[in-house]
Design a protein around this motif. Structure first.
Motif, PDB file in Angstrom:
ATOM      1  N   ILE A 205       0.737  -1.324  -0.105  1.00  0.00           N
ATOM      2  CA  ILE A 205       0.063  -0.048   0.244  1.00  0.00           C
ATOM      3  C   ILE A 205       0.809   1.143   0.003  1.00  0.00           C
ATOM      4  O   ILE A 205       1.892   1.432   0.875  1.00  0.00           O
ATOM      5  N   SER A 206       0.545   1.995  -0.695  1.00  0.00           N
ATOM      6  CA  SER A 206       1.308   3.402  -0.929  1.00  0.00           C
ATOM      7  C   SER A 206       0.428   4.589  -0.894  1.00  0.00           C
ATOM      8  O   SER A 206      -0.768   4.570  -1.241  1.00  0.00           O
TER       9      SER A 206
ATOM     10  N   ARG B 159      -3.575   3.701  -1.758  1.00  0.00           N
ATOM     11  CA  ARG B 159      -4.055   2.818  -2.741  1.00  0.00           C
ATOM     12  C   ARG B 159      -3.021   1.822  -2.740  1.00  0.00           C
ATOM     13  O   ARG B 159      -1.678   1.859  -2.478  1.00  0.00           O
ATOM     14  N   ARG B 160      -3.305   0.521  -3.280  1.00  0.00           N
ATOM     15  CA  ARG B 160      -2.410  -0.529  -3.448  1.00  0.00           C
ATOM     16  C   ARG B 160      -1.473  -0.153  -4.921  1.00  0.00           C
ATOM     17  O   ARG B 160      -2.018   0.165  -5.755  1.00  0.00           O
ATOM     18  N   SER B 161      -0.370  -0.555  -4.597  1.00  0.00           N
ATOM     19  CA  SER B 161       0.558  -0.311  -5.825  1.00  0.00           C
ATOM     20  C   SER B 161       0.263  -1.117  -7.283  1.00  0.00           C
ATOM     21  O   SER B 161      -0.206  -2.361  -7.178  1.00  0.00           O
TER      22      SER B 161
ATOM     23  N   ARG C 179      -2.207  -0.554  -9.077  1.00  0.00           N
ATOM     24  CA  ARG C 179      -3.541  -0.815  -9.139  1.00  0.00           C
ATOM     25  C   ARG C 179      -4.182   0.407  -9.616  1.00  0.00           C
ATOM     26  O   ARG C 179      -3.782   1.503  -9.188  1.00  0.00           O
ATOM     27  N   VAL C 180      -5.494   0.517 -10.336  1.00  0.00           N
ATOM     28  CA  VAL C 180      -6.226   1.821 -10.125  1.00  0.00           C
ATOM     29  C   VAL C 180      -6.821   1.998  -8.967  1.00  0.00           C
ATOM     30  O   VAL C 180      -7.281   1.263  -8.171  1.00  0.00           O
ATOM     31  N   SER C 181      -6.788   3.499  -8.639  1.00  0.00           N
ATOM     32  CA  SER C 181      -7.597   3.865  -7.444  1.00  0.00           C
ATOM     33  C   SER C 181      -8.981   3.664  -7.560  1.00  0.00           C
ATOM     34  O   SER C 181      -9.550   3.354  -8.538  1.00  0.00           O
ATOM     35  N   LEU C 182      -9.756   3.627  -6.441  1.00  0.00           N
ATOM     36  CA  LEU C 182     -11.102   3.721  -6.574  1.00  0.00           C
ATOM     37  C   LEU C 182     -11.668   4.843  -7.291  1.00  0.00           C
ATOM     38  O   LEU C 182     -12.981   4.636  -7.650  1.00  0.00           O
TER      39      LEU C 182
END
Length: 55
Positions: A27-28, A37-39, A41-44
């Motif tokens: 998580i960054s 958000r997870r590295s 990956r597209v954010s929410l």
């Protein structure tokens, strides 16, 4: 039916199972959105690398 000739030792059993573990998610903090958000990956909200990719 196949039967093992010798009992598998505790050390051999543990060596075989060393890769069976749960990894914590990376998580960054995203400065552009101000949220975590997870590295890779597209954010929410639909952003990736500061660009809107999903409407």
């Amino acid at each position: 039916m196949a039967v093992p000739a010798r009992k598998t030792s505790k050390a051999k059993k543990k060596l075989r199972r060393t890769h069976q573990k749960i990894n914590k998610p990376e998580i960054s903090y995203d400065e552009s959105l101000g949220e975590y958000r997870r590295s890779h990956r597209v954010s929410l909200k639909g952003y990736y690398k500061g660009k809107k990719v999903i409407d």
